[in-house]
Design a protein around this motif. Structure first.
Motif, PDB file in Angstrom:
ATOM      1  N   ARG A 235      19.332  16.008  33.130  1.00 17.17           N
ATOM      2  CA  ARG A 235      18.460  14.814  33.034  1.00 17.17           C
ATOM      3  C   ARG A 235      17.639  14.657  34.316  1.00 17.17           C
ATOM      4  N   MET A 236      18.314  14.835  35.451  1.00  9.10           N
ATOM      5  CA  MET A 236      17.603  14.690  36.736  1.00  9.10           C
ATOM      6  C   MET A 236      16.528  15.766  36.873  1.00  9.10           C
ATOM      7  N   ALA A 237      16.853  16.976  36.414  1.00  5.22           N
ATOM      8  CA  ALA A 237      15.892  18.085  36.507  1.00  5.22           C
ATOM      9  C   ALA A 237      14.652  17.732  35.693  1.00  5.22           C
ATOM     10  N   GLU A 238      14.872  17.167  34.518  1.00  4.19           N
ATOM     11  CA  GLU A 238      13.737  16.817  33.660  1.00  4.19           C
ATOM     12  C   GLU A 238      12.871  15.757  34.338  1.00  4.19           C
ATOM     13  N   MET A 239      13.537  14.757  34.929  1.00  2.00           N
ATOM     14  CA  MET A 239      12.791  13.674  35.582  1.00  2.00           C
ATOM     15  C   MET A 239      11.967  14.180  36.769  1.00  2.00           C
ATOM     16  N   SER A 240      12.517  15.163  37.487  1.00  2.91           N
ATOM     17  CA  SER A 240      11.824  15.634  38.704  1.00  2.91           C
ATOM     18  C   SER A 240      10.880  16.792  38.396  1.00  2.91           C
ATOM     19  N   GLY A 241      10.886  17.266  37.154  1.00  2.25           N
ATOM     20  CA  GLY A 241       9.991  18.363  36.779  1.00  2.25           C
ATOM     21  C   GLY A 241      10.503  19.732  37.199  1.00  2.25           C
ATOM     22  N   ALA A 242      11.806  19.828  37.542  1.00  2.29           N
ATOM     23  CA  ALA A 242      12.358  21.131  37.949  1.00  2.29           C
ATOM     24  C   ALA A 242      12.763  21.939  36.717  1.00  2.29           C
ATOM     25  N   ALA A 243      12.273  23.172  36.644  1.00  6.47           N
ATOM     26  CA  ALA A 243      12.581  24.016  35.488  1.00  6.47           C
ATOM     27  C   ALA A 243      13.980  24.617  35.652  1.00  6.47           C
ATOM     28  N   VAL A 244      14.794  24.493  34.594  1.00  4.62           N
ATOM     29  CA  VAL A 244      16.126  25.096  34.626  1.00  4.62           C
ATOM     30  C   VAL A 244      15.990  26.491  34.007  1.00  4.62           C
ATOM     31  N   PRO A 245      16.457  27.546  34.706  1.00  4.42           N
ATOM     32  CA  PRO A 245      16.339  28.894  34.139  1.00  4.42           C
ATOM     33  C   PRO A 245      16.938  28.927  32.722  1.00  4.42           C
ATOM     34  N   LYS A 246      16.211  29.619  31.795  1.00  5.03           N
ATOM     35  CA  LYS A 246      16.597  29.600  30.370  1.00  5.03           C
ATOM     36  C   LYS A 246      18.038  30.024  30.149  1.00  5.03           C
ATOM     37  N   GLN A 247      18.441  31.074  30.871  1.00  8.13           N
ATOM     38  CA  GLN A 247      19.797  31.600  30.669  1.00  8.13           C
ATOM     39  C   GLN A 247      20.859  30.580  31.085  1.00  8.13           C
ATOM     40  N   LEU A 248      20.612  29.924  32.219  1.00 11.28           N
ATOM     41  CA  LEU A 248      21.560  28.912  32.695  1.00 11.28           C
ATOM     42  C   LEU A 248      21.610  27.752  31.701  1.00 11.28           C
ATOM     43  N   LEU A 249      20.431  27.327  31.252  1.00  9.85           N
ATOM     44  CA  LEU A 249      20.354  26.212  30.304  1.00  9.85           C
ATOM     45  C   LEU A 249      21.164  26.533  29.051  1.00  9.85           C
ATOM     46  N   ALA A 250      20.963  27.736  28.500  1.00  6.87           N
ATOM     47  CA  ALA A 250      21.670  28.125  27.271  1.00  6.87           C
ATOM     48  C   ALA A 250      23.176  28.136  27.514  1.00  6.87           C
ATOM     49  N   ARG A 251      23.594  28.670  28.648  1.00 10.38           N
ATOM     50  CA  ARG A 251      25.038  28.748  28.917  1.00 10.38           C
ATOM     51  C   ARG A 251      25.630  27.338  29.060  1.00 10.38           C
ATOM     52  N   LEU A 252      24.893  26.443  29.726  1.00  6.52           N
ATOM     53  CA  LEU A 252      25.404  25.074  29.917  1.00  6.52           C
ATOM     54  C   LEU A 252      25.460  24.333  28.582  1.00  6.52           C
ATOM     55  N   GLN A 253      24.416  24.545  27.764  1.00  4.99           N
ATOM     56  CA  GLN A 253      24.352  23.794  26.502  1.00  4.99           C
ATOM     57  C   GLN A 253      25.378  24.272  25.478  1.00  4.99           C
ATOM     58  N   ASN A 254      25.772  25.542  25.580  1.00  7.44           N
ATOM     59  CA  ASN A 254      26.714  26.088  24.591  1.00  7.44           C
ATOM     60  C   ASN A 254      28.171  25.985  25.037  1.00  7.44           C
ATOM     61  N   ALA A 255      28.394  25.362  26.189  1.00  9.30           N
ATOM     62  CA  ALA A 255      29.761  25.319  26.730  1.00  9.30           C
ATOM     63  C   ALA A 255      30.382  23.943  26.505  1.00  9.30           C
ATOM     64  N   SER A 256      31.718  23.916  26.521  1.00  5.40           N
ATOM     65  CA  SER A 256      32.411  22.621  26.508  1.00  5.40           C
ATOM     66  C   SER A 256      32.169  21.965  27.868  1.00  5.40           C
ATOM     67  N   GLU A 257      32.546  20.691  27.984  1.00  5.64           N
ATOM     68  CA  GLU A 257      32.308  19.973  29.245  1.00  5.64           C
ATOM     69  C   GLU A 257      32.999  20.675  30.422  1.00  5.64           C
TER      70      GLU A 257
END
Ligand SMILES: Cc1cc2nc3c(=O)[nH]c(=O)nc-3n(C[C@H](O)[C@H](O)[C@H](O)COP(=O)(O)OP(=O)(O)OC[C@H]3O[C@@H](n4cnc5c(N)ncnc54)[C@H](O)[C@@H]3O)c2cc1C
Length: 304
Positions: A235-257
């Motif tokens: 959420r903070m990355a989105e607010m500040s305009g920082a791009a999250v690397p696609k691979q990291l994003l996918a791994r974070l989104q597909n993982a349990s907490e």
């Protein structure tokens, strides 16, 4: 700092340098980077209890300095100044100061307050107008961080630093523009910069290279956000305009907490290590007023 064990520091007393640039120079002379933490003013009593407990834990690893945020519009002015006052008694403290909704006289008052509290550096920021008052910036007298740098330099002996944006400031057309603005701030007297959160060492290296090309050679300290709560950091990355690397994003989104915490923290430690290897003068860790994740990052890359 007396009373706290100096775990990493061969300096006479970590956190006692005259200002941020001298802390960087002293560490650099020993072949070491600086370690520092950002805090924000607590919103209530429970938040205050948590802040001070975690602050004490972070002091144990001998940070070279700490910084305290200041709400744009001055909504948390009193709490921010109270936190600064208390921290400045222990450790080199940077008080953040923003332009949004500020008058020249009001800003002068806070600068004087910082001086009297023993603060040794200011981070001069513009701030952003809050969503519920989009015209807040235009209502104040100060409009850009550059004007605030000029004001501090004209009024005070305090060191002044500024923000920098490896992922390019959301209102800026391109990195070169940001680098030129950084150079203007350096010419106006800023002596160090601290970055917004970002996710790749290349983004930091590109910023340092662009700044240098524009003539800005002030130390740029990377701001590191430990990814211990992935949803919050995204959420903070989105607010500040920082791009999250696609691979990291996918791994974070597909993982349990729990898995996401492990993935995120491993990534934060790896990024921090690469930043230090790339020659960053230190790490400024956004603690979010917690100590566990900040300490994991500091320890993971050998700073604590
Ligand atoms: C380390 C760090 C700490 C922060 N702490 C706080 C905090 O405590 N409180 C808070 O409210 N916010 C804080 N912020 C957020 C910051 O206020 C926002 O990111 C804000 O949008 C930009 O601030 P700035 O100081 O870079 O502004 P500015 O330097 O004024 O820049 C804002 C925009 O205007 C452009 N610009 C500025 N000057 C010129 C010029 N002379 N010519 C052309 N273009 C120009 C810039 O390129 C940029 O796009 C922090 C940010 C960072 C990186």
């Amino acid at each position: 700092m007396s009373g706290y064990p100096l775990l990493r520091s061969p300096l006479p007393a970590a956190g006692s340098a005259a200002n941020v640039v001298s802390a960087i120079s002293q560490r650099s002379a020993l072949g070491q980077p600086t370690l520092s933490f950002e805090f924000f003013p607590p919103k209530d009593e429970a938040g205050a209890d948590s802040l001070w407990k975690n602050y004490d834990k972070l002091l144990e690893v001998s940070p070279d300095f700490v910084s305290v945020t200041y709400g744009a519009g001055g909504s948390n002015r009193e709490t921010s100044l109270a936190v600064v006052d208390r921290m400045a008694k222990d450790v080199l403290t940077i008080g953040h100061l923003t332009c949004v909704g500020s008058s020249f006289d009001g800003s002068r008052e806070i600068i004087k307050h910082f001086e009297q509290a023993g603060v040794r550096a200011i981070l001069a920021l513009r701030g952003d107008s809050p969503q519920n008052d989009p015209d807040a910036l235009s209502k104040g007298q100060l409009k850009t961080a550059l004007e605030l740098v000029e004001l501090v330099r004209a009024e005070s002996p305090l060191e002044v630093g500024v923000a920098a944006f490896p992922e390019v400031h959301p209102e800026s057309p391109h990195l070169q523009h940001d680098a030129e603005v950084l150079n203007l701030k350096q010419q106006a007297g800023a002596s160090y910069a601290m970055t917004q959160l970002f996710f790749t060492v290349e983004a930091y290296q590109d910023l340092v290279a662009a700044a240098s090309l524009a003539g800005a050679n002030l130390p740029i300290i990377p701001g590191v956000m430990p990814i211990s709560n992935a949803a919050k950091v995204l959420r903070m990355a989105e607010m500040s305009g920082a791009a999250v690397p696609k691979q990291l994003l996918a791994r974070l989104q597909n993982a349990s907490e729990d898995e996401a915490r492990i993935i995120g923290m491993d990534y934060s430690i790896e990024l921090s290590t690469k930043l230090l290897e790339a020659g960053a003068p230190g790490l400024h860790i956004f603690s979010l007023n917690f100590s566990k994740a900040a300490l994991e990052v500091a320890r993971g890359c050998g700073l604590a």
